[in-house]
Design a protein around this motif. Structure first.
Motif, PDB file in Angstrom:
ATOM      1  N   GLU A 162      -9.326  -2.593   5.107  1.00  0.00           N
ATOM      2  CA  GLU A 162      -8.333  -3.603   4.745  1.00  0.00           C
ATOM      3  C   GLU A 162      -7.697  -3.262   3.406  1.00  0.00           C
ATOM      4  O   GLU A 162      -6.475  -3.377   3.225  1.00  0.00           O
ATOM      5  CB  GLU A 162      -9.007  -4.975   4.688  1.00  0.00           C
ATOM      6  CG  GLU A 162      -8.099  -6.111   4.284  1.00  0.00           C
ATOM      7  CD  GLU A 162      -7.073  -6.466   5.337  1.00  0.00           C
ATOM      8  OE1 GLU A 162      -6.096  -7.172   5.006  1.00  0.00           O
ATOM      9  OE2 GLU A 162      -7.224  -6.033   6.502  1.00  0.00           O
ATOM     10  N   ARG A 201      -5.253  -0.431   3.778  1.00  0.00           N
ATOM     11  CA  ARG A 201      -4.027  -0.859   4.435  1.00  0.00           C
ATOM     12  C   ARG A 201      -3.102  -1.573   3.448  1.00  0.00           C
ATOM     13  O   ARG A 201      -1.880  -1.400   3.483  1.00  0.00           O
ATOM     14  CB  ARG A 201      -4.371  -1.769   5.627  1.00  0.00           C
ATOM     15  CG  ARG A 201      -3.162  -2.128   6.472  1.00  0.00           C
ATOM     16  CD  ARG A 201      -3.501  -2.647   7.853  1.00  0.00           C
ATOM     17  NE  ARG A 201      -4.444  -3.743   7.804  1.00  0.00           N
ATOM     18  CZ  ARG A 201      -5.673  -3.703   8.313  1.00  0.00           C
ATOM     19  NH1 ARG A 201      -6.109  -2.589   8.868  1.00  0.00           N
ATOM     20  NH2 ARG A 201      -6.484  -4.734   8.238  1.00  0.00           N
ATOM     21  N   LYS A 202      -3.669  -2.370   2.556  1.00  0.00           N
ATOM     22  CA  LYS A 202      -2.843  -3.124   1.601  1.00  0.00           C
ATOM     23  C   LYS A 202      -2.277  -2.235   0.510  1.00  0.00           C
ATOM     24  O   LYS A 202      -1.282  -2.596  -0.132  1.00  0.00           O
ATOM     25  CB  LYS A 202      -3.692  -4.234   0.988  1.00  0.00           C
ATOM     26  CG  LYS A 202      -3.998  -5.373   1.953  1.00  0.00           C
ATOM     27  CD  LYS A 202      -4.835  -6.451   1.285  1.00  0.00           C
ATOM     28  CE  LYS A 202      -5.079  -7.620   2.250  1.00  0.00           C
ATOM     29  NZ  LYS A 202      -5.924  -8.683   1.640  1.00  0.00           N
ATOM     30  N   GLN A 226       3.547  -1.072   4.442  1.00  0.00           N
ATOM     31  CA  GLN A 226       3.156  -1.703   5.707  1.00  0.00           C
ATOM     32  C   GLN A 226       3.831  -1.006   6.893  1.00  0.00           C
ATOM     33  O   GLN A 226       5.015  -0.685   6.861  1.00  0.00           O
ATOM     34  CB  GLN A 226       3.542  -3.183   5.693  1.00  0.00           C
ATOM     35  CG  GLN A 226       2.865  -4.002   6.774  1.00  0.00           C
ATOM     36  CD  GLN A 226       3.163  -5.474   6.636  1.00  0.00           C
ATOM     37  OE1 GLN A 226       4.311  -5.857   6.452  1.00  0.00           O
ATOM     38  NE2 GLN A 226       2.129  -6.307   6.720  1.00  0.00           N
ATOM     39  N   THR A 227       3.039  -0.751   7.947  1.00  0.00           N
ATOM     40  CA  THR A 227       3.554  -0.119   9.161  1.00  0.00           C
ATOM     41  C   THR A 227       3.550  -1.123  10.305  1.00  0.00           C
ATOM     42  O   THR A 227       3.016  -2.240  10.192  1.00  0.00           O
ATOM     43  CB  THR A 227       2.679   1.082   9.568  1.00  0.00           C
ATOM     44  OG1 THR A 227       1.380   0.583   9.956  1.00  0.00           O
ATOM     45  CG2 THR A 227       2.519   2.069   8.426  1.00  0.00           C
ATOM     46  N   ASP A 265       0.112  -2.111  11.115  1.00  0.00           N
ATOM     47  CA  ASP A 265      -0.471  -3.117  10.232  1.00  0.00           C
ATOM     48  C   ASP A 265      -0.057  -4.524  10.654  1.00  0.00           C
ATOM     49  O   ASP A 265      -0.863  -5.454  10.676  1.00  0.00           O
ATOM     50  CB  ASP A 265      -0.020  -2.864   8.789  1.00  0.00           C
ATOM     51  CG  ASP A 265      -0.524  -1.532   8.256  1.00  0.00           C
ATOM     52  OD1 ASP A 265      -1.603  -1.089   8.706  1.00  0.00           O
ATOM     53  OD2 ASP A 265       0.162  -0.942   7.404  1.00  0.00           O
ATOM     54  N   ILE A 266       1.235  -4.666  10.962  1.00  0.00           N
ATOM     55  CA  ILE A 266       1.731  -5.986  11.387  1.00  0.00           C
ATOM     56  C   ILE A 266       1.065  -6.395  12.690  1.00  0.00           C
ATOM     57  O   ILE A 266       0.689  -7.568  12.872  1.00  0.00           O
ATOM     58  CB  ILE A 266       3.265  -5.952  11.531  1.00  0.00           C
ATOM     59  CG1 ILE A 266       3.906  -5.634  10.180  1.00  0.00           C
ATOM     60  CG2 ILE A 266       3.772  -7.279  12.081  1.00  0.00           C
ATOM     61  CD1 ILE A 266       5.395  -5.394  10.264  1.00  0.00           C
ATOM     62  N   GLU A 302      -2.285  -7.772  11.887  1.00  0.00           N
ATOM     63  CA  GLU A 302      -2.207  -9.105  11.301  1.00  0.00           C
ATOM     64  C   GLU A 302      -1.969 -10.158  12.371  1.00  0.00           C
ATOM     65  O   GLU A 302      -2.574 -11.234  12.350  1.00  0.00           O
ATOM     66  CB  GLU A 302      -1.091  -9.150  10.256  1.00  0.00           C
ATOM     67  CG  GLU A 302      -1.428  -8.363   8.992  1.00  0.00           C
ATOM     68  CD  GLU A 302      -0.322  -8.440   7.958  1.00  0.00           C
ATOM     69  OE1 GLU A 302       0.628  -9.232   8.169  1.00  0.00           O
ATOM     70  OE2 GLU A 302      -0.399  -7.724   6.954  1.00  0.00           O
TER      71      GLU A 302
END
Length: 313
Positions: free
Chosen positions: A281, A284-285, A289-290, A293-294, A297
């Motif tokens: 996590e 990723r942050k 953002q890819t 990643d979205i 979420e």
């Protein structure tokens, strides 16, 4: 009221006799079978006199939803046109006559029809008859496997014993015997263990009730596997080797999906999984953002909502 019914039926009888003098078509007669109970059997008998072909009977059997309507053309197909394709069609469209059709097929056995019966008919007595009939027809290896899977009692064990006469067996033969004929499992293991691939080893590990050589199979799989799915099966089903399995898995690059699966199915390892998930996590942050990643979420938000009914519909 009864007088009225009698009067109507008398009128229908009179018109029926007149209809017969006019050479009614197959379609006329079939619609009377469907729509006029008083004439059903007579109309059907007249329909048969016109020698309907297989195509016509198939159409009548498949284009109506009512099960009793389908039984008329279906029984004619069983009587005159039964083959593998017709049996399969009957299983799908007129399941209540599938056993009747299967028994007729067994009386005049053909290998491919018997295999179909073993795979499609849910009647142990009929499947045993099909298995015994197929054993008498010099079955191929694939047909023996079909008997092991679909037969019962005697035919299943006899087919398995015939398969075990081979020095090599395909994976589906090995797993079928292990699952379907457990009394021969030790013999299978002793004979094919030296050449056994990973899939049957994973199959043995996952089987319940446990086979006596499960731990030995698990150790072999652990020693040679580099696949997550196989090692994951060991985590799930072999607690005796869980520490060794986790040590090997944790040396691999594990995706977030895999870590979540381990945490879900092997809660004993949750405390070791949480830091790895937090690390992913954080990674990723720390980067742009890819789409992936979205996606995560969205998925995680939805999964959390399932724990709180009403958040989402």
């Amino acid at each position: 009221m009864q007088n009225t019914i009698d009067s109507v039926e008398q009128q229908i009888d009179k018109m029926w006799l007149e209809l017969l003098t006019k050479n009614p078509t197959q379609e006329h007669l079939w619609q009377l079978v469907r729509l006029v109970p008083h004439l059903r059997e007579r109309a059907w008998n007249e329909f048969l006199k016109k020698n309907p072909d297989k195509g016509t009977l198939i159409r009548l059997m498949t284009e109506y939803n009512s099960s009793w309507v389908k039984t008329y053309p279906c029984r004619r197909i069983i009587e005159c046109f039964l083959d593998k394709d017709m049996l399969e069609m009957i299983v799908v469209n007129v399941s209540e006559l599938a056993s009747e059709a299967a028994l007729k097929a067994i009386a005049n056995p053909e290998n491919k029809i018997l295999v179909l019966i073993l795979s499609k008919i849910d009647d142990p007595t009929i499947c045993e008859k099909a298995g015994q009939a197929l054993l008498k027809l010099s079955p191929t290896q694939d047909e023996l496997i079909a008997i092991v899977i679909g037969g019962t009692s005697g035919s299943k064990k006899q087919a398995a014993q015939m398969l075990l006469e081979n020095e090599k067996l395909p994976v589906n033969a090995i797993t079928s015997i292990l699952y379907e004929v457990p009394e021969l499992a030790v013999r299978v293991w002793n004979k094919y263990k030296p050449t056994m691939g990973n899939y049957p080893l994973e199959f043995i590990v996952s089987m319940k009730p446990h086979l006596p050589f499960r731990i030995e199979a698990a150790q072999m799989l652990l020693g040679r596997s580099k696949e997550f799915s196989e090692l994951f099966a060991l985590l799930q089903h072999v607690p005796e080797l869980r520490e060794e399995t986790w040590k090997k898995l944790s040396s691999m690059k594990l995706s977030e999906n895999w870590l979540i699966a381990i945490k879900r199915d092997v809660p004993e390892l949750a405390s070791r999984i949480e830091p790895l998930l937090e690390m992913l996590e954080g990674e990723r942050k720390s980067r742009p953002q890819t789409a992936g990643d979205i996606f995560w979420e969205i998925q995680n938000l939805y999964l959390k909502s399932k724990k709180n009914p009403g958040t989402f519909e």
